[in-house]
Scaffold this active site. Structure first.
Site: not given
Ligand code: BG6
Ligand code: MG
Length: 212
Positions: A11-13, A19, A47-48, A51, A118-120, A122, A149, A173-174
């Site tokens: 995952d990224l964020d 972020t 989280k995850g 948008r 990632s779900a982003s 960005n 997710k 994952e966070d």
């Protein structure tokens, strides 16, 4: 030792860089403009989450979901993203979370394949800013994913992109939604500050020796 893990999906964020705090800030400001207050506890549910799904959860939380058309929902989501983009503008490799660079190097040296799940939307821009784009053989393009997710789709796409079966992969994952998505995809998880198959308090604890 024989290691069964051939791939790690990140995952990224909140995992590679912090972020998550900028997403929270931008949502908090947007929500407060339309008379909805959110706090850090509520934010855990965002989280995850994509948008638009995040905005829908915020509107539900404020009992205002019925008050906005889908055009207005898109406009509000866009506004939040514009503020978010300003907040992430100055990200550099100094913003990598503790231990991430060393862990990526360790995995690369061991020949383990890496992907971003990632779900982003960005994510590609942030990976460039962090200077770690080249570690990843595959980056899930969420523009082509219908169910975000906690559905398993993002992670299933990631392992398919790498060509590695679920049993030989592990995800980092966070977010609760992310751990649930990994579970549904049949992929083991490392939870950072959240309960996974392996649970860590911080990215500083990530080591290749934790992988099955
Ligand atoms: C996830 C974040 O990684 O991406 C969520 O945890 C965010 O908070 C989601 O809503 C979508 O991000 P973006 O950048 O496409 O709005
Ligand atoms: Mg995250």
């Amino acid at each position: 030792m024989m290691r069964t893990t051939k791939a790690v999906v990140f995952d990224l964020d909140g995992v590679l860089t912090d972020t998550a705090k900028y997403h929270y800030l931008a949502w908090k400001n947007m929500a407060s403009q339309i008379g909805i207050e959110i706090d850090e506890e509520f934010n855990e549910q965002l989280k995850g989450v994509s948008r638009i799904d995040s905005l829908i959860r915020i509107l539900e939380h404020g009992n205002k979901l019925g008050a906005y058309s889908s055009d207005e929902i898109n406009r509000l989501a866009n506004e939040k993203n514009e503020e978010y983009k300003v907040l992430i503008e100055d990200i550099t490799s100094a913003d990598l979370l503790p231990g991430i660079e060393a862990f990526l190097e360790e995995l690369k040296e061991a020949g383990i394949q890496l992907a971003i799940g990632s779900a982003s939307k960005n994510a590609p821009v942030i990976l460039e800013k962090l200077g770690i784009r080249d570690y990843f053989a595959y980056i899930v393009d969420v523009n082509h994913i219908v169910n975000g997710k906690p559905a398993p789709d993002i992670f299933l796409d990631a392992i398919q992109g790498l060509g590695v079966p679920a049993l030989e992969a592990i995800g980092v994952e966070d977010a609760e939604a992310g751990i649930e998505a990994l579970e549904k995809a049949g992929i083991r998880s490392i939870g950072i500050g959240v309960t996974g198959d392996v649970t860590l308090a911080s990215t500083a604890e990530l080591r290749i020796s934790l992988l099955p």
